[in-house]
Design a protein around this motif. Structure first.
Motif, PDB file in Angstrom:
ATOM      1  N   PRO A  99       0.903  -1.128  -0.046  1.00 17.82           N
ATOM      2  CA  PRO A  99      -0.104  -0.022   0.158  1.00 17.82           C
ATOM      3  C   PRO A  99       1.035   1.151  -0.020  1.00 17.82           C
ATOM      4  CG  PRO A  99      -0.811  -1.644   1.583  1.00 17.82           C
ATOM      5  CD  PRO A  99       0.369  -1.912   1.086  1.00 17.82           C
ATOM      6  N   ASP A 120      -4.876   3.661 -10.846  1.00 16.25           N
ATOM      7  CA  ASP A 120      -4.915   2.251 -10.430  1.00 16.25           C
ATOM      8  C   ASP A 120      -4.156   2.124  -9.209  1.00 16.25           C
ATOM      9  OD1 ASP A 120      -6.654   1.565 -12.629  1.00 16.25           O
ATOM     10  OD2 ASP A 120      -5.080   0.831 -13.824  1.00 16.25           O
ATOM     11  N   ASP A 123      -6.026   3.283  -6.277  1.00 12.46           N
ATOM     12  CA  ASP A 123      -6.889   2.603  -5.576  1.00 12.46           C
ATOM     13  C   ASP A 123      -6.389   1.266  -4.839  1.00 12.46           C
ATOM     14  OD1 ASP A 123      -8.985   3.936  -6.458  1.00 12.46           O
ATOM     15  OD2 ASP A 123      -9.048   2.755  -8.701  1.00 12.46           O
ATOM     16  N   VAL A 124      -5.219   0.678  -5.210  1.00 13.92           N
ATOM     17  CA  VAL A 124      -4.807  -0.166  -4.322  1.00 13.92           C
ATOM     18  C   VAL A 124      -4.266   0.086  -3.097  1.00 13.92           C
ATOM     19  CG1 VAL A 124      -2.603  -1.714  -4.144  1.00 13.92           C
ATOM     20  CG2 VAL A 124      -3.659  -1.421  -6.460  1.00 13.92           C
ATOM     21  N   ILE A 126      -6.023   2.785  -1.537  1.00 14.25           N
ATOM     22  CA  ILE A 126      -7.139   3.402  -1.064  1.00 14.25           C
ATOM     23  C   ILE A 126      -8.096   2.122  -0.291  1.00 14.25           C
ATOM     24  CG2 ILE A 126      -9.341   4.163  -1.349  1.00 14.25           C
ATOM     25  CD1 ILE A 126      -8.085   6.131  -3.400  1.00 14.25           C
ATOM     26  N   ASN A 127      -7.847   0.517  -1.159  1.00 12.24           N
ATOM     27  CA  ASN A 127      -8.515  -0.449  -0.777  1.00 12.24           C
ATOM     28  C   ASN A 127      -7.942  -1.310   0.300  1.00 12.24           C
ATOM     29  OD1 ASN A 127     -10.872   0.488  -2.459  1.00 12.24           O
ATOM     30  ND2 ASN A 127      -9.865  -0.394  -4.169  1.00 12.24           N
ATOM     31  N   THR A 128      -6.923  -0.563   0.714  1.00 11.20           N
ATOM     32  CA  THR A 128      -6.103  -1.555   2.016  1.00 11.20           C
ATOM     33  C   THR A 128      -6.819  -1.579   3.099  1.00 11.20           C
ATOM     34  OG1 THR A 128      -4.149  -0.830   0.905  1.00 11.20           O
ATOM     35  CG2 THR A 128      -4.147  -1.633   3.194  1.00 11.20           C
ATOM     36  N   PRO A 129      -7.060  -2.848   3.634  1.00 13.04           N
ATOM     37  CA  PRO A 129      -7.820  -2.807   4.877  1.00 13.04           C
ATOM     38  C   PRO A 129      -6.912  -2.474   6.079  1.00 13.04           C
ATOM     39  CG  PRO A 129      -7.096  -5.154   4.260  1.00 13.04           C
ATOM     40  CD  PRO A 129      -6.780  -4.161   3.184  1.00 13.04           C
ATOM     41  N   LYS A 136      -3.897   6.556   3.226  1.00 13.35           N
ATOM     42  CA  LYS A 136      -5.287   6.545   2.245  1.00 13.35           C
ATOM     43  C   LYS A 136      -5.473   8.035   1.942  1.00 13.35           C
ATOM     44  CE  LYS A 136      -7.256   2.393   3.741  1.00 13.35           C
ATOM     45  NZ  LYS A 136      -8.584   1.704   4.126  1.00 13.35           N
ATOM     46  N   TRP A 140      -5.945   9.085  -1.902  1.00 11.18           N
ATOM     47  CA  TRP A 140      -6.784   9.883  -2.330  1.00 11.18           C
ATOM     48  C   TRP A 140      -6.425  11.094  -3.113  1.00 11.18           C
ATOM     49  CZ3 TRP A 140     -11.480   8.373  -3.736  1.00 11.18           C
ATOM     50  CH2 TRP A 140     -12.105   7.194  -2.930  1.00 11.18           C
ATOM     51  N   LYS A 143      -5.324  10.403  -6.444  1.00 11.35           N
ATOM     52  CA  LYS A 143      -6.267  10.033  -7.378  1.00 11.35           C
ATOM     53  C   LYS A 143      -6.932  11.206  -7.795  1.00 11.35           C
ATOM     54  CE  LYS A 143     -10.376   6.744  -7.707  1.00 11.35           C
ATOM     55  NZ  LYS A 143     -10.824   5.766  -7.204  1.00 11.35           N
ATOM     56  N   ASN A 162     -12.998  12.922  -0.261  1.00  9.35           N
ATOM     57  CA  ASN A 162     -12.494  11.846   0.561  1.00  9.35           C
ATOM     58  C   ASN A 162     -11.176  11.965   1.294  1.00  9.35           C
ATOM     59  OD1 ASN A 162     -15.002  10.336  -0.191  1.00  9.35           O
ATOM     60  ND2 ASN A 162     -13.899   9.370  -1.673  1.00  9.35           N
TER      61      ASN A 162
END
Length: 177
Positions: A99, A120, A123-124, A126-129, A136, A140, A143, A162
């Motif tokens: 991330p 892309d 997004d990897v 951002i989508n990290t748990p 993040k 953002w 992005k 965001n």
């Protein structure tokens, strides 16, 4: 008889404070760089040849070293070399570093004008748990910058919002929305 009066706080310039999240993010980057540098130093000082690629410690140190070099190169404005080192860091397959590497790559890709690739990569990250708020926020932001460059102002505004929602101490003001 002179009196020594304390200076009024009103006459002193106001100091800007750095948020805890920013300090924590910088700390994470510094720790990763120190670990990576220590790993490279040990390898150069005559330790046995690098372990097979399955060695998680070696992979982490190598990925960290490439990541740190990538950050340094990006700060120096050498985005092509920075991207190469970021890609080498990703090639180490260290999922815990992916991330932060991708967030950094997003910024590099924006600077190179590769906006779809930047989205892309962002997004990897951002989508990290997990609770990686600063990471993040940065993803953002990049992005949003990529969306802005692609002339997608509504999507860029959402991405900027965001980023600000995750970290209100960093009020992000879009350049040309």
């Amino acid at each position: 008889m002179s009196q020594n009066k304390p200076k009024s706080r009103k006459n002193q310039p106001e100091k800007k404070r750095i948020s805890r999240k920013t300090v924590a993010a910088i700390g994470v980057v510094i720790v990763v760089c120190i670990v990576a540098a220590a790993g490279l130093l040990l390898m150069r000082q005559g330790t046995p040849s690098p372990a097979p690629s399955g060695n998680a410690t070696n992979s982490f140190a190598t990925a960290g070293a490439f990541y740190c070099t990538s950050v340094d190169l990006a700060y120096a404005g050498d985005y092509n070399e920075a991207l190469q080192d970021a890609d080498l860091a990703l090639a180490q397959n260290v999922s815990s570093l992916t991330p932060i590497i991708q967030s950094n790559r997003a910024g590099i890709l924006v600077e190179l004008g590769r906006y779809n690739d930047a989205i892309d990569a962002a997004d990897v990250a951002i989508n990290t748990p997990g609770n990686v708020t600063t990471l993040k926020t940065i993803a953002w932001y990049w992005k949003a910058r990529a969306l802005q460059a692609l002339n997608r102002p509504a999507d860029a505004a959402v991405a900027f919002a965001n980023a600000s929602a995750l970290d209100p101490t960093h009020q992000i003001i879009p350049d040309h929305l």
